[in-house]
Design a protein around this motif. Sequence first.
Motif, PDB file in Angstrom:
ATOM      1  N   ASN A  41       0.795  -1.200   0.003  1.00 37.75           N
ATOM      2  CA  ASN A  41      -0.064  -0.041   0.083  1.00 37.75           C
ATOM      3  C   ASN A  41       0.908   1.329   0.054  1.00 37.75           C
ATOM      4  O   ASN A  41      -0.069   2.457  -0.371  1.00 37.75           O
ATOM      5  N   LEU A  42       2.317   1.117   0.085  1.00 36.62           N
ATOM      6  CA  LEU A  42       2.777   2.285   0.465  1.00 36.62           C
ATOM      7  C   LEU A  42       4.017   2.710  -0.606  1.00 36.62           C
ATOM      8  O   LEU A  42       4.098   3.652  -1.012  1.00 36.62           O
ATOM      9  N   ALA A  66       1.407   7.784  -0.029  1.00 39.65           N
ATOM     10  CA  ALA A  66       1.036   6.373  -0.006  1.00 39.65           C
ATOM     11  C   ALA A  66       0.447   6.060  -1.433  1.00 39.65           C
ATOM     12  O   ALA A  66      -0.057   6.397  -2.090  1.00 39.65           O
ATOM     13  N   ILE A  68      -1.382   3.699  -1.954  1.00 44.17           N
ATOM     14  CA  ILE A  68      -2.871   3.283  -2.047  1.00 44.17           C
ATOM     15  C   ILE A  68      -3.534   4.409  -2.165  1.00 44.17           C
ATOM     16  O   ILE A  68      -4.962   4.424  -2.715  1.00 44.17           O
ATOM     17  N   PHE A  72      -2.614  10.043   2.148  1.00 42.00           N
ATOM     18  CA  PHE A  72      -1.355   9.836   2.981  1.00 42.00           C
ATOM     19  C   PHE A  72      -0.051  10.542   2.412  1.00 42.00           C
ATOM     20  O   PHE A  72       0.486   9.976   1.482  1.00 42.00           O
ATOM     21  N   ILE A 174      -1.219   6.439  10.806  1.00 46.66           N
ATOM     22  CA  ILE A 174      -1.740   5.515  10.049  1.00 46.66           C
ATOM     23  C   ILE A 174      -2.398   4.692  10.991  1.00 46.66           C
ATOM     24  O   ILE A 174      -3.803   4.232  10.585  1.00 46.66           O
ATOM     25  N   LEU A 178      -6.201   3.939  11.206  1.00 49.24           N
ATOM     26  CA  LEU A 178      -7.032   2.984  10.525  1.00 49.24           C
ATOM     27  C   LEU A 178      -7.264   1.520  11.341  1.00 49.24           C
ATOM     28  O   LEU A 178      -8.007   1.000  11.043  1.00 49.24           O
ATOM     29  N   ASP A 233       3.390  -4.139  11.134  1.00 49.48           N
ATOM     30  CA  ASP A 233       2.577  -4.685  10.184  1.00 49.48           C
ATOM     31  C   ASP A 233       2.911  -5.919   9.856  1.00 49.48           C
ATOM     32  O   ASP A 233       3.003  -6.164   8.521  1.00 49.48           O
ATOM     33  N   HIS A 235       1.432  -8.726   9.047  1.00 47.39           N
ATOM     34  CA  HIS A 235       0.475  -9.617   8.339  1.00 47.39           C
ATOM     35  C   HIS A 235       1.134 -10.708   7.425  1.00 47.39           C
ATOM     36  O   HIS A 235       2.248 -10.379   7.101  1.00 47.39           O
ATOM     37  N   PHE A 253       6.483   0.117   9.376  1.00 46.54           N
ATOM     38  CA  PHE A 253       5.729   0.766  10.590  1.00 46.54           C
ATOM     39  C   PHE A 253       6.545   0.530  11.767  1.00 46.54           C
ATOM     40  O   PHE A 253       5.888   0.483  12.887  1.00 46.54           O
ATOM     41  N   ARG A 344     -10.451  -4.266  11.622  1.00 47.54           N
ATOM     42  CA  ARG A 344     -10.157  -3.069  10.597  1.00 47.54           C
ATOM     43  C   ARG A 344      -9.961  -3.624   9.052  1.00 47.54           C
ATOM     44  O   ARG A 344     -10.054  -2.992   8.301  1.00 47.54           O
ATOM     45  N   ARG A 345      -9.528  -5.075   8.965  1.00 47.24           N
ATOM     46  CA  ARG A 345      -9.429  -5.507   7.728  1.00 47.24           C
ATOM     47  C   ARG A 345     -10.656  -5.723   7.131  1.00 47.24           C
ATOM     48  O   ARG A 345     -10.945  -5.965   5.838  1.00 47.24           O
ATOM     49  N   ALA A 350      -7.854  -0.527   4.485  1.00 50.44           N
ATOM     50  CA  ALA A 350      -6.831  -1.482   3.755  1.00 50.44           C
ATOM     51  C   ALA A 350      -7.619  -2.854   4.046  1.00 50.44           C
ATOM     52  O   ALA A 350      -7.530  -3.523   5.275  1.00 50.44           O
TER      53      ALA A 350
END
Length: 402
Positions: A41-42, A66, A68, A72, A174, A178, A233, A235, A253, A344-345, A350
Amino acid sequence: MPTFEQYFLMNTDDVIHYVQFKIDSFKHAQTITCTEIGDGNLNYVYRVINNQTNDSVIVKQAGTTARISDEFVLSTSRNKIETEALMLQHKLAPGLVPEIYLLDETMSCCVMEDLSKLTIMRTALTNFETFPHFAEHITDFLVNTLLRTSDVVLNHKDKKELVRTFINPELCEISEDLVFTEPFHNNFNRNEITPGNEQFVQTLLYSNEELHVEVAKLKFHFMNNTQSLVHGDLHTGSIFIDQNDTKVIDPEFAFFGPMGYDIGNIMANLMFAWARGRAYEQKEFTEWVENTLFDIMDLFETKFRTAWDEHATEVVAKNADFKEHYIQSILKDTAGMAGLELARRVVGLAKVKDITTIEPIESRLKAERLCLRVATELILNPFQTGGQYITALQNAQQEENK
Ligand code: SR1
Ligand code: MG
């Protein structure tokens, strides 16, 4: 030809000149292929190959906004944070992080080991691939990078220096927005609710006062507890994997925050894979995910306890009751942070393709509700064991099948 003495956003031709200029093994290369391969995304990520020697490297550059969304606007110095985090993690968890060849603060880019022979874990999970060593590898990464950047192990002045080095206000903001704010309130236009689940989200997230208190506590914990250098971050899109290797990438991050943020992110993203597996009735796959969820919690705790005894330098850390209190608080944070990531996902800006690509739409709506049910449970009644995560998933699935 540019001499790269002043920042500009490179295109593929510039990146070819860049590696010829900066990287020894590309200096005399006759033909070089460069492809932009980033799907994050960045940032912008290029794979560069010397076609004569087959040497290849990755060049990663930060832009001023960003990828995305131009909303940002970000300092390109985030690349320095990411690269320095990778270098430190490489020392603490060798073999689990790519090697860095060059950090270029002027161009806000770095050159690193090409891991393209591995697959991005999220992509593999969406195809229901399983990885027998993942729990072992990721818990090595977590224990070594988290415990060994905490005050339990580090000299406190050295640790404070690191806290300063990894101050990361823009990317933390962020996440504060988010992850910890927008998903729980109806007045942010960046949320996107899948049509059909509006009322469910309204009741479970937007109007849930009890939940809002716990989310507020977690947000302040995230902002104020400089426990360890967290990836920030973590994930399954930040992991390269195959049957033998696991490599953690993308720590832009990174900052000093609660350990549970990283562990919780891993747990939540495996739960997305589980929800997808259930939607497509992939029994073997969901069983592997369950075992992995269980093993991660179990192995993390066991390895953390052993590493504590081996590496703790802080005098009060020798106290068994304090150690117990510390570990219990990590497990509690892990659950809360996993809940936040799950929520949040699903509703926030995002999203994750494990869920967004589920078809037909009724199955996606079900999978989303399942994730949100588990999310709220994790935030309101934080679990301590892997077994409780599995039970929560199974119970939520039963609710959806009623
Ligand atoms: C504006 S960035 C959106 C998301 O992408 C990153 O990978 C982080 O997860 C962030 O929240
Ligand atoms: Mg990323």
